[in-house]
Design a protein around this motif. Structure first.
Motif, PDB file in Angstrom:
ATOM      1  N   GLU A 195       7.768 -29.638  13.477  1.00 14.77           N
ATOM      2  CA  GLU A 195       6.321 -29.638  13.627  1.00 14.77           C
ATOM      3  C   GLU A 195       5.711 -30.870  12.952  1.00 14.77           C
ATOM      4  N   PHE A 196       6.272 -31.279  11.821  1.00 14.91           N
ATOM      5  CA  PHE A 196       5.791 -32.468  11.133  1.00 14.91           C
ATOM      6  C   PHE A 196       5.855 -33.689  12.054  1.00 14.91           C
ATOM      7  N   GLU A 197       6.960 -33.860  12.747  1.00 18.14           N
ATOM      8  CA  GLU A 197       7.096 -34.991  13.673  1.00 18.14           C
ATOM      9  C   GLU A 197       6.107 -34.862  14.830  1.00 18.14           C
ATOM     10  N   ARG A 198       5.854 -33.633  15.259  1.00 14.77           N
ATOM     11  CA  ARG A 198       4.876 -33.416  16.332  1.00 14.77           C
ATOM     12  C   ARG A 198       3.466 -33.761  15.853  1.00 14.77           C
ATOM     13  N   ILE A 199       3.173 -33.471  14.594  1.00 13.80           N
ATOM     14  CA  ILE A 199       1.882 -33.857  14.018  1.00 13.80           C
ATOM     15  C   ILE A 199       1.705 -35.367  14.092  1.00 13.80           C
ATOM     16  N   LEU A 200       2.740 -36.119  13.702  1.00 10.44           N
ATOM     17  CA  LEU A 200       2.664 -37.580  13.744  1.00 10.44           C
ATOM     18  C   LEU A 200       2.464 -38.081  15.176  1.00 10.44           C
ATOM     19  N   LYS A 201       3.174 -37.469  16.105  1.00  7.05           N
ATOM     20  CA  LYS A 201       3.088 -37.884  17.504  1.00  7.05           C
ATOM     21  C   LYS A 201       1.711 -37.609  18.087  1.00  7.05           C
ATOM     22  N   VAL A 202       1.200 -36.407  17.862  1.00  7.99           N
ATOM     23  CA  VAL A 202      -0.114 -36.042  18.396  1.00  7.99           C
ATOM     24  C   VAL A 202      -1.211 -36.871  17.732  1.00  7.99           C
ATOM     25  N   ALA A 203      -1.098 -37.076  16.432  1.00  6.34           N
ATOM     26  CA  ALA A 203      -2.093 -37.889  15.720  1.00  6.34           C
ATOM     27  C   ALA A 203      -2.156 -39.291  16.304  1.00  6.34           C
ATOM     28  N   ALA A 204      -0.999 -39.871  16.580  1.00  3.91           N
ATOM     29  CA  ALA A 204      -0.966 -41.217  17.158  1.00  3.91           C
ATOM     30  C   ALA A 204      -1.586 -41.239  18.553  1.00  3.91           C
ATOM     31  N   SER A 205      -1.428 -40.142  19.294  1.00  2.00           N
ATOM     32  CA  SER A 205      -1.931 -40.119  20.667  1.00  2.00           C
ATOM     33  C   SER A 205      -3.436 -39.899  20.751  1.00  2.00           C
ATOM     34  N   VAL A 206      -4.035 -39.262  19.730  1.00  4.72           N
ATOM     35  CA  VAL A 206      -5.466 -38.947  19.824  1.00  4.72           C
ATOM     36  C   VAL A 206      -6.359 -39.852  18.987  1.00  4.72           C
ATOM     37  N   LYS A 207      -5.791 -40.514  17.960  1.00  4.51           N
ATOM     38  CA  LYS A 207      -6.693 -41.220  17.046  1.00  4.51           C
ATOM     39  C   LYS A 207      -7.384 -42.416  17.688  1.00  4.51           C
ATOM     40  N   ASP A 208      -6.766 -43.006  18.727  1.00  4.49           N
ATOM     41  CA  ASP A 208      -7.424 -44.133  19.395  1.00  4.49           C
ATOM     42  C   ASP A 208      -8.624 -43.686  20.219  1.00  4.49           C
ATOM     43  N   LYS A 209      -8.628 -42.427  20.660  1.00  4.66           N
ATOM     44  CA  LYS A 209      -9.756 -41.941  21.453  1.00  4.66           C
ATOM     45  C   LYS A 209     -10.810 -41.247  20.586  1.00  4.66           C
ATOM     46  N   ALA A 210     -10.543 -41.142  19.280  1.00  2.00           N
ATOM     47  CA  ALA A 210     -11.448 -40.396  18.402  1.00  2.00           C
ATOM     48  C   ALA A 210     -12.327 -41.348  17.596  1.00  2.00           C
ATOM     49  N   GLU A 211     -13.551 -41.566  18.088  1.00  2.00           N
ATOM     50  CA  GLU A 211     -14.534 -42.219  17.230  1.00  2.00           C
ATOM     51  C   GLU A 211     -14.943 -41.272  16.123  1.00  2.00           C
ATOM     52  N   VAL A 212     -14.995 -39.974  16.474  1.00  2.00           N
ATOM     53  CA  VAL A 212     -15.314 -38.930  15.501  1.00  2.00           C
ATOM     54  C   VAL A 212     -14.263 -37.835  15.598  1.00  2.00           C
ATOM     55  N   LEU A 213     -13.690 -37.492  14.448  1.00  3.55           N
ATOM     56  CA  LEU A 213     -12.827 -36.325  14.355  1.00  3.55           C
ATOM     57  C   LEU A 213     -13.644 -35.200  13.744  1.00  3.55           C
ATOM     58  N   LEU A 214     -13.819 -34.123  14.494  1.00  2.00           N
ATOM     59  CA  LEU A 214     -14.494 -32.931  13.983  1.00  2.00           C
ATOM     60  C   LEU A 214     -13.442 -31.975  13.447  1.00  2.00           C
ATOM     61  N   VAL A 215     -13.528 -31.643  12.168  1.00  2.25           N
ATOM     62  CA  VAL A 215     -12.629 -30.658  11.566  1.00  2.25           C
ATOM     63  C   VAL A 215     -13.441 -29.387  11.364  1.00  2.25           C
ATOM     64  N   CYS A 216     -13.103 -28.361  12.133  1.00  9.88           N
ATOM     65  CA  CYS A 216     -13.877 -27.129  12.158  1.00  9.88           C
ATOM     66  C   CYS A 216     -13.127 -26.043  11.392  1.00  9.88           C
ATOM     67  N   GLY A 217     -13.568 -25.781  10.165  1.00  8.61           N
ATOM     68  CA  GLY A 217     -12.922 -24.780   9.335  1.00  8.61           C
ATOM     69  C   GLY A 217     -13.694 -24.605   8.047  1.00  8.61           C
ATOM     70  N   ILE A 218     -13.351 -23.585   7.283  1.00 12.76           N
ATOM     71  CA  ILE A 218     -14.065 -23.292   6.041  1.00 12.76           C
ATOM     72  C   ILE A 218     -13.061 -22.977   4.939  1.00 12.76           C
ATOM     73  N   GLY A 219     -13.473 -23.156   3.691  1.00 10.87           N
ATOM     74  CA  GLY A 219     -12.605 -22.875   2.560  1.00 10.87           C
ATOM     75  C   GLY A 219     -11.379 -23.764   2.577  1.00 10.87           C
ATOM     76  N   GLY A 220     -10.210 -23.131   2.423  1.00  9.36           N
ATOM     77  CA  GLY A 220      -8.967 -23.880   2.423  1.00  9.36           C
ATOM     78  C   GLY A 220      -8.663 -24.568   3.731  1.00  9.36           C
ATOM     79  N   SER A 221      -9.375 -24.211   4.780  1.00  8.20           N
ATOM     80  CA  SER A 221      -9.151 -24.846   6.085  1.00  8.20           C
ATOM     81  C   SER A 221      -9.808 -26.218   6.200  1.00  8.20           C
TER      82      SER A 221
END
Length: 424
Positions: A53-79
């Motif tokens: 899963e860690f490697e998948r995180i790196l792969k997905v992050a690389a694929s989306v960060k170029d299209k993300a002018e804004v990253l919305l992180v939707c969560g509360i507390g520890g999230s």
């Protein structure tokens, strides 16, 4: 990696006298036999985390960060607190990162949501929704509205690559919805609670999208695991800190103020407050956690700390090497009479302010001070610091014979709120 100094704390007991109790609790932590042991997955997480899963995180992050002018992180507390603390500590408050992060789903404020909605209207957005169940009210409300906004803007098909869900591996409202809609999903482990989850996909995915070296962060996390594997109070700084906290509470100090001198670490204080407040604040026990950023907050809280009721102790979370530094300039006219600082390092000035404040609070104010010193504010250090506080928090709670991993008290306000909202 983290130095501990209790010489300014007026401790009336010897930390080393707690060694037999610490040995017992340490074994309980390592064997996962204490109260709440079904949430001790973080203990050996540096070795057992899901590498695939860690490697998948790196792969997905690389694929989306170029299209993300804004990253919305939707969560509360520890999230969200851990991710926000890490991003700000590691990258600073004005990093120039081409991706901007906005945290949402952590408040009921209508104004906040509508302002975010207006702000992202003409920006390219990626959304990471984080919830174990998918039914946490603040997060669920924000996610429903954001999902509809994004589907209207991009269409359902493109939202499959723009909406990422971090949730339970097999069940729950969010997991079911993510599977139905075809979102990429990441797992919140069953045996790691929210406030201990920053080194799971909960924190690692948004950090990776923001360009933080999560491999280094996990290396720091693992180094702390190795460094703190020995229960010896002569060596284990996390346990030294935990015991010192208990001693100070025995001396009538029922509030702890975590103090940093770096504005980019203000959210570390917020993350730390949840970790300790939710873990030990039960059964009528625990130390009230609060935080401050000096020298800024000295101009609002300094008077009380110095001369107010002696209910608190301070824990200074200091940084040896700042991320950036500069020299104070010379001015020919010197109308502000500041030339005495010319050619002095800005960080040196900050450290002298710290030294002078410590002297005032300790010697004149009679306020106990514990000191934790980090080498820097890099990813490796953040990971190390997380494990340090996890281990210290577990120890300090078990010394009180309370469960560090539940939070029964927070359910009371939720029941009242749902009644007032008309929820069945």
């Amino acid at each position: 990696m983290i130095q501990f100094d209790s010489s300014h704390a007026f401790l009336k007991e010897n930390i080393l006298d707690y060694q037999p109790k610490v040995n017992e609790i340490h074994q309980m932590i390592m064997d996962k036999t204490g109260a709440g042991n079904d949430f001790l997955g973080w203990v050996d997480w540096p070795n057992t985390y899901d590498k695939e899963e860690f490697e998948r995180i790196l792969k997905v992050a690389a694929s989306v960060k170029d299209k993300a002018e804004v990253l919305l992180v939707c969560g509360i507390g520890g999230s969200y607190l851990g991710a926000r603390a890490a991003i700000e500590m590691i990258q600073g408050l004005y990093s120039g990162n081409k991706t901007e992060v906005i945290f949402i789903g952590n408040t009921f404020s209508s104004t906040y949501f509508k302002q975010v909605e207006n702000y992202i209207q003409n920006k390219s957005v990626v959304l990471n929704v984080i919830s174990k169940s998918g039914t946490t009210t603040e997060t669920a409300m924000a996610f429903r509205m954001l999902k509809q906004i994004m589907e209207k803007k991009y269409g359902k098909e493109e939202c499959k690559t723009r909406i990422l869900a971090t949730t339970d591996k097999a069940r729950g409202t969010l997991k079911e919805l993510a599977t139905k809609e075809g979102y990429e999903t990441f797992v919140i482990p069953d045996d790691i609670g929210g406030r201990y989850s920053v080194t799971t996909a909960v924190g690692l995915l948004p950090l990776a999208i923001m360009g933080i070296d999560v491999k280094e962060l996990m290396a720091g996390f693992k180094q702390a695991f190795e460094d703190l594997a020995d229960a010896d109070l002569n060596k284990n700084t996390a346990y030294q800190y935990a015991v010192a906290r208990r001693i100070l509470q025995n001396q009538g100090k029922d509030a702890e103020m975590l103090v940093t001198y770096e504005p980019q670490m203000t959210m570390v204080g917020e993350w730390w407050k949840q970790l300790f407040g939710e873990s030990e604040g039960k059964d009528g026990m625990g130390v009230l956690p609060c935080s401050a950023t000096f020298s800024t907050d000295l101009h609002s809280l300094g008077q009380f700390i110095q001369e107010g009721k002696k209910v608190l102790f301070e824990t200074l979370l200091l940084v040896e090497h700042p991320t950036m530094d500069g020299l104070f300039p010379h001015d020919e006219e010197n109308m502000d009479n500041m030339n005495y600082l010319e050619d002095k390092s800005l960080d040196w000035v900050n450290k002298m302010a710290c030294k002078g404040t410590l002297e005032a609070h300790e010697i004149t104010g009679n306020v106990p001070n514990l000191i934790l010193t980090l080498p820097d504010m890099k990813a490796h250090t953040f990971g190390y610091m997380c494990y340090f506080f996890f281990r210290a928090c577990a120890m300090t709670c078990y010394v009180l014979d309370i469960n560090p991993f539940n939070q029964p008290g927070v359910e009371v306000y939720k029941k009242n709120m749902f009644r007032l909202l008309g929820k069945d």
